[in-house]
Design an enzyme around this catalytic site. Structure first.
Site: not given
Lengths: 874, 874
Positions: A617, A561, A766, A851, A23, A764, A831, A337, A104, A93, A455, A745, A768-769, A102
């Site tokens: 995999r 998987r 992993g 990738y 702003k 690749s 992945c 803006r 703050m 402001r 899951h 992973e 998540n793990d 909205g």
């Protein structure tokens, strides 16, 4: 050593967004452009972080600079703060780098006190207006700065209205409002134990402090987490001379967009109210006029407004969202803006701006928020129907889209209802792999437990099905088939609606609409594809996923998987027998039965891929995930296998693990049961060779060994895979290149990636793990404490949704570097769930991965994010 | 490009141990010293690794060098391989860098064939001897090289003895043995489908291959894992001219030590047999003579022998273990090496050698294996009684020492029996924290499940109690109070014995003896302490542990696990109520009850420490570990707490975690329940201040926050600790320095150690958890697959017992470097199980940690290992 903490609007410009906030930077830029802007100054975002660094106090230096700036504002306006004749009033402001509408606080009419209000009344010739402004200021200041509940003031106001026998605020006259002011001040004193501050400078410092403080209010923290805004950015504070749209019929206020934010259509779009302040437009008591009506009311002002709007759009080269006020016939701009817009509008505007010659294609690619594309790919609620609906609970927005249907509580019931043609919403405590068919038959999935990577969430995203997870506000009784929420009981077959993009739950059947994909989408995505370096693959486990993925523009499958194939009804009994076999011989017998099934799946996938690459995999989850847990199921299986119930129950129990996530799974299965890896390698290779021979596709199978932490374990399993693969090629008298690689992973895999790359032809990530192990908490259990972590600002975002670049990212980068050092042409991909998250994709681009792979429905998001990462880097 | 793969004995020396193996290097050294050594050559350890690198084939280059070396041996002896008159015979023996007695294979009399045997008969004038040698060679070659079972040959021999009506091999004459040879060769042909090889060179290459191959036999792999010998070292092969101790009464063979290997007494110790080969000494058919008897039999030979023995001990400056053969009155040395010895002998020899001026104190420190000291600190079985005992099962050697007593199956029963004065062995499926009092009352603990770092193992080591864990061969029925093993049923109250140093289990009451600690121990340990740089602390949770630790020379407590204090009978109900509290207020009520108890423990510990430092860790385990799991216990607790059973059961269930190790624990508890950290900080500080005031000790409390992965979470919990600590100091009007630090046990903590060190004043590496997270497997579950990993040579050692320097070590080093960069004076220690493992201690020394902390009974081991690390580095 003194630092500049405060900038006059005339001292800044649009490039100073990080320092002045959005702003502030735009007010400065508009000032520079010579537009009619009520003047003022901006206290920088750095002052905000300094405020927090100093234990929530504003330093004397900053206070001094604010006071100096105020003097300049007084001079510009030729008014004085707290003057008893025509005093200066200002608004205060917030304004962060990124727009946080909205979130703050704002304070208007600051500067009024018992003296100034008289001067203001005299100066405007409107005592009613002056006292109304004063009472509004007291109320706002008390609420925002001092935390006194607004409703207390409303109650006082109501009492007076009742005394006077009127209904509307506007029916109160100046004297009434004087009385209101007296009562408001008394209320303030009662609550605070001191008088309402009369010194405007004190008011101002308190207001600035309040804005800084509001940066850390709970809704701002949640908003930042949802929008990836770092907590250390801070907010700037804009102090601006007040102008009034409520001074009579030649005054007014409004908001407008240079193009339609819902459709993107080119043409001014907005509304305004004569004789009103900004809050009245929002309050909805009076109906605003469309902006075009202004041409009739005040043709000169309208002309000026349109000129400036056009100038701003051309200047910013984007659709503008503007706020303006007309004070006694004089037009002021209070804000501009880049306007928020729907996904469809975003695409149309981007494409139009290119066609109008305002943007290059690459610039246009930067104008659409990747996450927005989700809107285009999933059903949404009908906007009108949604407006009337009531949210009864809120869970996690786990998989986007909207769904309405009858509730069912078991996968079996959901499946049957789906088969009857009903729209189904499956409601579960949590889902497990056995529920997969029921999930596929549902419009939406609602779970009580589980986070963004539970899951239910992962599978739903993969299917493109709407899902709200972790909705702890509801209580489910799966056995008696009902759930309760907010005191209401909903039984099987009743309608509910859920919104996987917001996490909202409704107890009614809200109309949904399917998104329409316009030609703009293909054109726009073409530009994105041309700009990106990262390839985009999808995670998919069956031919249907592959078809979806390819339609969404995936360039291959990054993660298949294989275990998901194991859960199908016809297969799971064989899988179970295989797992519970006592000897290798017995196990091979069941593996032989599974072989043609797996091979059939792979053939279907290779056919749908038409030569695109696919990483498969090998079996990953702990074996007990496949086993029955109910006595009844174990009895059935025992009978089928010809063993006693006790013996089988004991075997099932012996597979129990204390920490299954860190147990006997991944390549550890292949080390103990090489014959499983052997069967899978054979299924992959036979499928690849046959499809290649039948269809003529050039296929290079990529076989991925999961959960590797030590090069020797990879070498061992790779040995089995290579031996099997070569045997298949020999049997089929075929030649085919194939690659064997691994998931990275486990932290140790990243740390020893130079060694691992000696065996692995691709990595690749992993994530998540890798995130679980690096942080040392499991995503299934983290729900118990993550909320406290967000609340206490220890974490600002969910590391399972957005890659933690500081910790996990360090391992990814280390592994990428070490891997390439050993094997310069190693192929690197990701992945994990992060493969579909824009900020994580940008990181993947930076560390030079080849990738990203994400769920099919995220592929367009990933394509766009990859393009933006490439453009950003230049 | 050709490389030297083969060394004549005359080409090497003792320094070439890595290349020539221990035996080869010593044979070369003895040759250099001019001692009477049958000449030969050594094929290097590099040839062995090359053999494996080339897919288990010996390269042509190596074969060529072997043949060349053979020619030199022929020239030296003036004999020819396969000659029909006095042919050359050789022995082929393994010899790795480290001594691995009995692990790999040996072949004697190689070179005999149908022709050479005649020449050998003529040359020795002893046809019986020649044919006996030939039949032995055929048998040994068939067994070792070709894998034909020895027993098949024994059966043939038995048949012939029966035919001849004799009982002993020695009663067979030359013609009988000729027949044996014919039958042995026929047996070979039948099994192998080809004739017994007649070409001595072919015999030799096959034998060398067999030795290389034996490097990887299962017993060698197990031995290496137990003795920390890397699998890539390989073994050398020694080919040596045969000499014969069985050529008549002026021949003989024996083994001798220069000092007594059991007591360390200075004086020759050994035995020999006249007219015998080495294997006869071992076989035990004839009783050997003490070596001193040789002086009577052959005084000249004895004199020469004693001169050489003395020369060797002086040369190697250590007690020697020698093998020798006398052939027709001529003495040959076949081997010398530093002799294996008991711990007591090791200490005496080390001290004597210093007193004799042969070694410096530092050199003496290097002469004792740290792990050996365990023998000195725990009871052992009486040697004679043990000889007669039968091992019925084998588990893991989880905590050293020997124990005999009556079996009990619950902690409660064990406690009661102990109170009655019985000696108790507690037998459990696995132990849990609730068993702690029963464990303390037992002489030994035997568990069916769990590895080297299971609860039973860790706690037993801490107590110095003997423990055998993971003994899967026994089946326990805890409810009916019996176990079965090898078909036998043992009920409550029967005697068994277990050996925690070997893992052996016996079904009888074997006499145990307490170790005596001689003055040598203190003197020797003093030298070690003078040499080391690393400080040694102990892990201890109560005043008793502290006393033990200080007695064993600990310089402080490196890890006090406060949760262990929670399990005591009087406390656990309060702990449970605290955990199950619904509100902070309720929780504080129970915490207030716990405060004086914790404080009392800390006071006791600070008093015993006498000013030595102590690191106290805040509550770490997941809360459900403290909760009752049996319905009955939950009912009792519910009644006490005044809530319904259903409600309490639901609360208990809600604390269930999928992966508790990665769940709500460590500092995460302090983030969600700051009041727990507050109570603990208060208990520590109040105790420290009071003991300091009462006793005048200078105490600097070290408060450790566990499981940190992100600096902000440390900062948050530290804030609570500091606030509380300062409040206590103010209340008590005391001044005291204190430090707040963290465990580094999560990969992300190591990766971001530079950030974390901004808040942490010390790091303690929790390498148990760090190993779990870095490898991605939990120690409780790894048992399911680790055996396969050892078997398939993927892992060579248990990463929970010996620090994985490649992966986990990388994180430790990274964290140490990053930590010191931020805070140069940061104190660094290790408190995982690895703190007591010598090779891990050497690593800690190298990366510059300040101290290691281990269980009290490991403190002497750690002191010695730390000294050796320091000396090694110089």
């Amino acid at each position: 050593m003194s630092k500049k903490w405060v900038y006059m609007f005339s001292e800044g410009d649009a490039s100073m967004r990080n320092l002045l906030g959005g702003k502030g930077a735009n007010l400065a830029e508009m000032t520079k452009l010579g537009l009619p802007i009520p003047q003022g100054f901006t206290v920088t975002t750095e002052a905000c972080t300094d405020y927090y660094d100093q234990g929530k106090t504003i330093s004397e230096e900053i206070k001094g600079q604010i006071e100096d700036a105020l003097k300049v504002v007084e001079e510009i306006n030729n008014k004085k703060f707290g003057d008893n004749n025509n005093p200066l009033l200002v608004s205060v402001r917030s304004g962060a780098r990124a727009s946080m509408p909205g979130m703050m606080d704002t304070i208007l009419n600051l500067g009024l006190n018992d003296v100034a209000v008289e001067g203001f009344a005299a100066g405007t010739g409107n005592p009613r207006f002056a006292y109304d402004s004063y009472r509004r200021f007291i109320q706002m200041f008390s609420d925002v700065v001092m935390g006194i509940s607004k409703s207390k003031f409303e109650r006082v106001l109501d009492e007076i209205k009742e005394q006077k026998g009127v209904k509307l605020d506007t029916e109160l006259d100046a004297d009434d409002l004087k009385e209101v002011v007296v009562k408001f001040k008394a209320l303030y004193k009662e609550d605070m134990g001191k008088d309402f501050p009369q010194d405007p400078k004190e008011q101002l410092m308190e207001a600035v402090t309040a804005v800084f403080r509001s940066w850390d209010n709970p809704r701002a923290i949640v908003y930042r987490r949802m929008n990836d805004i770092p907590g250390d950015w801070g907010t700037a504070v804009n102090v601006q001379t007040m102008v009034f749209g409520n001074m009579g019929d030649t005054s007014g206020t409004g908001v407008a967009f240079t193009r339609n934010p819902a459709t993107g259509e080119n043409g001014i779009f907005g509304e305004y109210l004569i004789n009103a302040q900004g809050e009245d437009v929002v309050a909805g008591i009076r109906t605003p006029q469309p902006i075009t009506k202004l041409e009739e009311d005040m043709p000169e002002v309208y002309k000026q407004f349109m000129e400036i709007a056009s100038k701003l759009e051309n200047h910013y080269r984007d659709m503008q969202d503007m706020e303006f006020t007309i004070e006694n016939g004089k037009l002021y701009f209070l804000q501009t803006r880049n306007g928020k817009r729907t996904a469809a509008a975003a695409l149309k505007i981007a494409v139009d701006l290119v066609d109008e010659g305002m943007l290059t294609e690459k610039e246009a690619v930067m104008k659409v928020e990747p996450k927005q594309l989700d809107q285009l790919l999933h059903p949404n609620f009908d906007a009108a129907a949604l407006k009337a609906a009531k949210v009864v609970a809120k869970g996690l927005a786990a998989s986007p889209g909207a769904a309405a249907g009858r509730v069912y509580f078991t996968a079996e019931d959901a499946k049957e209802a789906g088969a009857r043609g009903e729209r189904v919403v499956l409601v579960r405590l949590e889902t497990s792999p056995e529920d997969i068919e029921g999930m596929a038959a549902s419009e939406g999935i609602l779970t009580v437990r589980g986070g963004m990577t539970s899951h239910a969430a992962v599978v739903a995203r993969g299917m493109g099905t709407c899902c709200v997870s972790g909705c702890g506000e509801i209580t489910v009784n799966e056995e008696e088939k009902y759930f309760t929420v907010a005191g209401q009981k909903i039984v099987e077959g009743e309608y509910i609606s859920i919104d996987g993009s917001t996490g909202n739950v409704y107890l009614e059947d809200i109309k949904t609409v399917k998104p329409e994909i316009s030609g703009n989408f293909a054109r726009f995505m073409g530009w994105a594809d041309a700009a990106r370096r990262l390839k985009v693959r999808a995670n998919g486990d069956n031919p249907r996923d592959v078809k979806n993925a390819v339609e969404f523009g995936a360039e291959g499958i990054g993660l298949c998987r294989t275990e998901h194939m194991f859960f199908e009804e016809a297969r799971i009994p064989i899988v179970r027998k295989m797992i519970l076999s006592k000897t290798e011989e017995e196990r091979r017998k069941y593996l032989d039965q599974l072989l043609p099934m797996q091979k059939g799946d792979f053939k279907g996938m290779y056919e749908s891929l038409g030569g695109r690459p696919m990483t498969v995999r090998l079996l990953d989850p702990p074996l007990h995930e496949f086993l029955p847990s109910h006595e009844e199921d174990i009895r059935t299986l025992a009978a089928e296998m010809g063993v006693s119930y006790e013996e089988l129950a004991a075997t099932v129990a012996s597979l129990h693990e204390f920490n299954p996530m860190m147990g006997h799974r991944g390549c550890r299965l292949a080390v103990t049961y090489p014959e499983i890896a052997e069967m899978q390698a054979r299924a992959i290779m036979e499928a690849a060779v046959e499809v290649s021979q039948e269809k003529g596709y050039e296929i290079v199978p990529e076989i991925m060994i999961p959960l590797v932490g030590e090069v020797k374990e990879l070498a061992y399993v790779k040995g089995i895979v290579v031996e099997t693969a070569n045997k298949v090629l020999e049997e089929k008298n075929a030649k085919m290149e194939y690659k064997v690689g691994t998931m990275i992973e486990i932290p140790r895999a990243a740390l020893t990636a130079d060694e691992i790359a000696k065996e692995a032809e691709f990595f690749s990530f992993g994530t998540n793990d890798l995130t679980q192990m690096t942080f040392g908490f499991s995503r299934d259990d983290a729900g118990k404490f993550l909320d406290s972590y967000y609340e206490k600002k220890i974490y600002e975002f969910d590391p399972f949704a957005k890659l933690d670049q500081t910790g996990v990212g360090q391992l990814v980068q280390m592994a990428a570097e070490k891997g390439r050092k050993t094997r310069p042409d190693i192929k690197l991909g990701i992945c994990g769930e992060h493969g579909g998250d824009p900020s994580s994709i940008e990181f993947c681009h930076k560390v030079g991965l080849n990738y990203v792979s994400c769920s099919p429905f995220r592929v367009p998001v990933a394509r766009l994010a990859a393009a933006q990462a490439a453009i950003n880097q230049k």
